[in-house]
Enzyme design. Structure first.
Site, PDB file in Angstrom:
ATOM      1  N   ASP A 107     -30.089  44.417  10.958  1.00 28.25           N
ATOM      2  CA  ASP A 107     -30.676  45.650  10.424  1.00 28.25           C
ATOM      3  C   ASP A 107     -30.578  45.686   8.906  1.00 28.25           C
ATOM      4  O   ASP A 107     -31.124  46.584   8.268  1.00 28.25           O
ATOM      5  CB  ASP A 107     -29.966  46.876  11.009  1.00 28.25           C
TER       6      ASP A 107
ATOM      7  N   ASP B  96     -34.509  46.290  22.467  1.00 25.41           N
ATOM      8  CA  ASP B  96     -33.368  46.671  21.624  1.00 25.41           C
ATOM      9  C   ASP B  96     -32.175  47.124  22.473  1.00 25.41           C
ATOM     10  O   ASP B  96     -32.314  47.415  23.668  1.00 25.41           O
ATOM     11  CB  ASP B  96     -33.807  47.800  20.678  1.00 25.41           C
TER      12      ASP B  96
HETATM   13  C1  GLA Z   1     -32.189  49.240  15.830  1.00 24.24           C
HETATM   14  C2  GLA Z   1     -33.078  48.102  15.420  1.00 24.24           C
HETATM   15  C3  GLA Z   1     -33.996  48.528  14.331  1.00 24.24           C
HETATM   16  C4  GLA Z   1     -34.832  49.696  14.818  1.00 24.24           C
HETATM   17  C5  GLA Z   1     -33.924  50.812  15.278  1.00 24.24           C
HETATM   18  C6  GLA Z   1     -34.727  51.915  15.938  1.00 24.24           C
HETATM   19  O1  GLA Z   1     -31.295  49.593  14.830  1.00 24.24           O
HETATM   20  O2  GLA Z   1     -32.323  46.988  15.037  1.00 24.24           O
HETATM   21  O3  GLA Z   1     -34.824  47.477  13.935  1.00 24.24           O
HETATM   22  O4  GLA Z   1     -35.651  49.259  15.863  1.00 24.24           O
HETATM   23  O5  GLA Z   1     -32.974  50.359  16.220  1.00 24.24           O
HETATM   24  O6  GLA Z   1     -33.928  52.932  16.401  1.00 24.24           O
END
Ligand code: GLA
Length: 731
Positions: A553, A483
């Protein structure tokens, strides 16, 4: 190779061609490379369509003994143009010479043709598996006064409507340093005409929505200055004919294989010609090229289709799926996962997660992914990034203990990391406060309370590679979600002198690529999933390291229709992931049925992101059925041809197997109406001569009927409804 790339010494014309496309350019007066054509294949070029010379007011001419007033760099379509020599349009290159002048003009020096496709050092690129798949023309051009050289790379594949382009600069060893102030990957000049430009702008939780605009006079730029590809503007554009649609018309795609700052710039000039320049964003970029040094630009992938957007997308899909994505999972079906993020956020421990794993097992789910919050003392997003050691409060018996539990239930075990980041509350920061990007004497801006590690530095990368290797060496991690949850600001590296700070952003991207290359090579059995706050780093460069990426997200099924539709313009459905989450949705508050959520998520790499222990008995049955159904259609979705049919208040898309014996059609209806129109969906890509049976109703249709007459959609009494049809050829 001669069947793919020809050079006619008499006319001085290069012709790259296969059955589908031709790309033609010529050595013009003074050795300038003039662009002639990119489009549908022509078997032989006879030299008729050359630059029509015309004496125009205010046009500069070549500085030769007897200048020809009809020949001007300002109107000549070209392969590579630079600032400083009477081409007043957007340049592909800007070079600051040792004497401070912004001047250069590249002219033909030599060329060679090699089989296959050379690798780009340190950069992701499309590849070949055998040299016979493609041929590459390398034209060396030179700026005579400075003797600076550039190799222009053009690769044509044998059976793909793609030209891959990049440039490598070389400064001779005995020359003083010059500074690259702009170094694009590609310049593509179009003849005068009426064009549209398609782009993929968006936002966090709202990525890649198709935007179509008229190309008018002036300059329009599609760019990121965020240090990464970004949610806000993807690094792909297409120029199209005014009436081009999904199935008809000329389409020219330009896709950068890069994950840093990008700029795709379009200019319509005074005589209606259009120039596109695409590459590293020159804003904030400089690169010092010492004598003896080289600079390789990222690659750009040009795709041409005369049959509209779907054909362009299929060319990109097949190329990315087969010759960009690498590793064991390239050709393997991807596991159905459940991710605990939306189920628990930071609030979990081993005891709380076990029942989710048990439920996943019962439902047939194949992998459990432990998301953010498992390390340091990360109970919220203010802390611990950079300390990739397990939180012993949440996992008193260690992470392996929990992973063993997951494995014993027959599931794979996946883990979230965010390796490019650092929290000030971390041992890493306390030990190495200089590791983050920060300008001396200025406080760096936090974003989500976090800061960016200076990945341009080898020692920083070594630290992160070491920590991740310690985790991965234990052998219990089957999947990593990589990420990146903020963009880059406060651009400064302690490892570079003042004059070279303009290199930091590109060096960051190169450093990231080096780190990814090291880890993905060292751990080839791990399935790597890219992520950047959802889909902030979905690009073809990242796909070289990560076979799949988290699309957004925003897990709301209805929002996802537009996001996945836009994403599919370039990226194949087996490179982006989609999860069923709770209803009402956590991001939009919208309620949708499990079937609707399932059909949207099943249209990509499928998974769940909710607390499975909270499902009702009926929902459990439905989820088990969805999981079983996806396993049946997974190979068709992940490796079949994808076709977009409709978007708007009704969406429709479909998947067809390569042999046209199997097809899946998904339709979605958004808002209902008191007097609904009778809505027909027409399929595409089937064999008109084959008979197809609907596997649910056993009704048989001709392929021609499904494509030309289509199917009436059931009349809806609700918003947000969906249908899934599965057809199999019966003869
Ligand atoms: C990002 C990712 C999510 C999750 C959050 C965790 O927003 O896209 O899927 O993993 O971080 O903090």
């Amino acid at each position: 190779m001669a069947d793919l790339i020809a050079f006619d010494a008499k006319t001085q014309v290069f012709h790259l061609h296969n059955q589908q496309i031709s790309y033609i350019f010529a050595i013009e007066d003074g050795g300038v490379l003039g662009h002639l054509y990119f489009g549908q294949a022509v078997a032989g070029y006879h030299g008729e369509r050359r630059y029509p010379r015309k004496d125009r007011g205010f046009a500069g001419n070549l500085p030769v003994a007897e200048p020809e007033r009809g020949f001007s760099l300002d109107t000549l379509p070209q392969e590579i143009s630079s600032r400083g020599e009477a081409d007043f349009r957007i340049p592909a290159f800007v070079i600051r010479q040792a004497d401070g002048a912004q001047a250069s003009r590249f002219v033909y020096a030599s060329h060679r043709i090699v089989p296959g496709k050379p690798k780009l050092p340190g950069l992701p690129a499309a590849y070949v598996e055998s040299p016979d798949e493609a041929a590459t023309l390398i034209v060396t051009v030179v700026d005579q006064p400075s003797r600076l050289q550039a190799d222009l790379y053009y690769t044509i594949y044998r059976d793909r409507a793609v030209i891959a382009r990049s440039v490598c600069f070389r400064n001779p060893a005995d020359q003083p340093a010059v500074t690259l102030e702009q170094a694009a990957s590609v310049q593509l000049d179009f003849p005068a005409g009426d064009y549209r430009v398609l782009s993929l702008p968006g936002a966090h939780a709202n990525e890649r929505h198709l935007q179509k605009e008229v190309v008018g006079y002036g300059i329009k730029q599609f760019a990121s200055t965020r240090g990464t590809t970004s949610h806000q503007m993807n690094n792909f554009i297409a120029l199209t004919a005014p009436d081009a649609d999904e199935f008809h018309g000329d389409v020219y795609g330009i896709d950068l294989v890069y994950s840093g700052n990008h700029a795709l710039t379009v200019e319509k000039d005074q005589i209606d010609q259009v120039r596109v320049v695409a590459g590293i964003n020159p804003a904030g970029f400089t690169w010092e090229l010492a004598g003896g040094a080289e600079f390789q630009t990222p690659e750009a992938l040009l795709v041409y289709s005369h049959q509209g957007l779907n054909a362009m997308s299929q060319t990109y899909h097949r190329l990315i799926r087969e010759r960009v994505v690498r590793g064991r999972y390239r050709d393997q079906e991807r596991p159905i996962l459940v991710n605990n993020w939306e189920a628990t956020y930071f609030d979990f421990n081993e005891a709380k997660l076990r029942p989710i794993v048990d439920a996943a097992k019962k439902l047939g789910i194949e992998m459990f992914v432990l998301d953010d919050g498992w390390f340091g003392h990360r109970d919220d997003d203010t802390t611990s990034l950079g300390d990739w050691v397990v939180d012993s409060h949440k996992f008193p018996l260690g992470l392996k203990h929990f992973a063993d539990y997951v494995h014993n239930q027959g599931l794979k075990f996946g883990l979230w990391v965010e390796p490019e980041m650092i929290s000030k509350d971390s041992d890493l920061y306390r030990t190495h406060p200089d590791y983050l990007l920060a300008v001396p004497g200025r406080a760096p801006s936090p974003s989500r309370f976090q800061y960016v590690l200076d990945l341009s530095r080898e020692d920083v990368r070594a630290n992160i590679a070491g920590q991740l290797s310690d985790l991965l060496d234990q052998g219990y991690i089957d999947y990593i979600k990589w990420d990146m949850n903020r963009h880059l600001s406060d651009i400064y590296s302690h490892a570079l002198p003042a004059a070279r700070q303009g290199e930091v952003l590109h060096r960051y991207t190169l450093g990231l690529y080096a780190l990814l290359e090291e880890l993905t090579t060292k751990y080839p059995d791990v399935l790597w999933e890219g992520c950047s706050g959802g889909g902030g780093r979905i690009d073809t460069g990242f796909a070289y390291y990560m076979p799949q990426s988290w699309t957004s997200d925003n897990t709301d099924a209805i929002s996802r229709l537009g996001i996945q539709y836009g994403t599919s313009l370039v990226y194949p459905p087996n490179t982006f992931t989609a999860h069923v989450s709770v209803s009402p949705n956590e991001q939009t508050g919208r309620s949708t049925s499990l079937t609707t959520r399932g059909n949207v998520a099943m249209s990509a790499v499928f998974g769940y992101e909710l607390d499975l222990t909270k499902l009702t008995k009926t929902e459990q049955k439905q989820v088990a059925a969805q999981v079983a159904a996806y396993k049946q259609i997974r190979s068709l979705i992940q490796f079949g041809h994808f076709l977009r049919l409709e978007s708007g208040n009704d969406y429709a898309w479909m998947f067809v197997s390569a042999d046209q014996n199997e097809a899946l059609l998904f339709t979605f209806h958004l808002l209902n109406n008191g007097q609904p129109a009778f809505h027909i969906v027409k399929m595409a890509g089937l064999d008109p001569a084959k008979q197809y049976e609907d596997t649910a109703t056993h009704t048989v249709y001709g392929g021609d009927e499904l494509m030309h007459m289509g199917l009436y959609q059931p009349l809806q009494r609700q918003d947000f409804t969906t249908h899934q049809y599965h057809f199999k050829a019966i003869n």
